[in-house]
Enzyme design. Structure first.
Site, short mmCIF file in Angstrom:
data_model
loop_
_atom_site.label_atom_id
_atom_site.label_comp_id
_atom_site.label_asym_id
_atom_site.label_seq_id
_atom_site.Cartn_x
_atom_site.Cartn_y
_atom_site.Cartn_z
N ASP A 44 18.43 -22.41 11.00
CA ASP A 44 18.48 -21.97 12.39
C ASP A 44 18.18 -23.09 13.38
O ASP A 44 17.77 -24.18 13.00
CB ASP A 44 17.50 -20.79 12.61
CG ASP A 44 16.15 -21.02 11.94
OD1 ASP A 44 15.83 -22.16 11.61
OD2 ASP A 44 15.42 -20.04 11.77
N ASN A 110 6.30 -11.01 11.48
CA ASN A 110 6.94 -9.69 11.54
C ASN A 110 7.95 -9.50 10.42
O ASN A 110 8.74 -8.56 10.44
CB ASN A 110 7.59 -9.46 12.91
CG ASN A 110 8.70 -10.48 13.20
OD1 ASN A 110 9.06 -11.29 12.34
ND2 ASN A 110 9.25 -10.44 14.41
N HIS A 112 10.38 -11.64 9.56
CA HIS A 112 11.72 -12.22 9.75
C HIS A 112 11.98 -13.37 8.78
O HIS A 112 11.06 -14.03 8.33
CB HIS A 112 11.99 -12.61 11.21
CG HIS A 112 11.31 -13.85 11.69
ND1 HIS A 112 10.58 -13.89 12.86
CD2 HIS A 112 11.26 -15.12 11.21
CE1 HIS A 112 10.12 -15.12 13.05
NE2 HIS A 112 10.52 -15.88 12.06
N GLU A 117 15.47 -11.15 13.12
CA GLU A 117 14.34 -10.33 13.53
C GLU A 117 14.46 -8.89 12.99
O GLU A 117 15.55 -8.47 12.57
CB GLU A 117 14.28 -10.28 15.07
CG GLU A 117 14.06 -11.65 15.73
CD GLU A 117 12.60 -12.13 15.67
OE1 GLU A 117 11.88 -11.78 14.73
OE2 GLU A 117 12.20 -12.88 16.59
#
Ligand code: GLP
Length: 226
Positions: A44, A110, A112, A117
């Site tokens: 990314d 979280n 990811h 996400e």
């Protein structure tokens, strides 16, 4: 593990950024491992940041690994591309041409993976992602202030990550313990993107005691047994 992968013929390495893989890259830099015939495909990049920006993942990879260990080819999404949708298509073509042999992953607090996400579909390819508040907060430590954290990123999709032949996920620290528990012991759900890895047939998870601390089956092995 990467050295063994190279010996076994791995050519394409999916690489990750963040604080977690830093020690791995430090070890590789000290080793004799030779990546000059290898290809890297990163997960990314922040939208709006280019390779001169110190917070960009492109800068990070050059600084932490590629400047010391050159590869034949390095690929990262271009966060400064004028047409982001076209950049996603281009990146999908790169991934299709260079199927990933070993994918290194960190994990967000979280759950990811990459910048995919919670709520992301499991079959998506490279996409433009709106970063969640949790991710922006977790990553603000790399920026002078929170306003500087980009609100969007380009991320390899979960569909592409799942096509990697082998996946190695690394996580350290208490702040990752919920994500690790949910990933390993929870149900497979879009709410925890990493839980999709339960469906992959070759995943190695490397975690420290803190990250493992919420697992129900948790045993500390003496060093020799690891
Ligand atoms: C970012 C990256 C992820 C990484 C995560 C965890 O969001 N896009 O690939 O896994 O951060 O980062 P850290 O290792 O710094 O906790």
């Amino acid at each position: 593990m990467l050295e063994q992968g190279l010996k076994d013929g791995a050519k394409v390495f999916g690489l990750a950024t963040g604080s977690t893989p830093e020690t791995l890259y430090q070890e590789l830099n000290k080793s004799n491992v030779d990546f000059t015939n290898s290809i890297s495909v990163n997960l990314d990049e922040y939208v709006g940041l280019g390779k001169e920006d110190k917070q960009s993942y492109s800068y990070f990879m050059n600084d932490r690994l590629f400047d010391t260990k050159p590869f034949k080819e390095n690929y990262l999404p271009d966060g400064k591309a004028s047409d982001l949708d076209k950049e996603c298509e281009k990146y999908n073509e790169i991934i299709a041409k260079n199927p990933i042999d070993i994918q290194i992953l960190g994990i967000g607090q979280n759950g990811h993976i990459g910048f995919n996400e919670p709520g992301t579909n499991f079959d998506v390819e490279t996409q433009v992602v709106d970063l969640t508040e949790s991710t922006i907060n977790a990553n603000k430590k790399y920026f002078d202030n929170i306003e500087e954290v980009p609100s969007q990123a380009l991320s390899m999709g979960i569909g592409s990550i799942m096509k990697s032949k082998k996946i190695v996920l690394i996580a350290y620290g208490l702040e990752k313990s919920d994500a690790i528990k949910n990933m390993i012991e929870g149900s497979v759900t879009k709410d925890v993107p990493a839980s999709v890895l339960q469906k992959h047939n070759d995943v190695t998870v490397i975690i420290d005691k803190d990250a493992a601390s919420k697992l129900s089956i948790f045993m500390v092995l003496p060093f020799q047994q690891i």
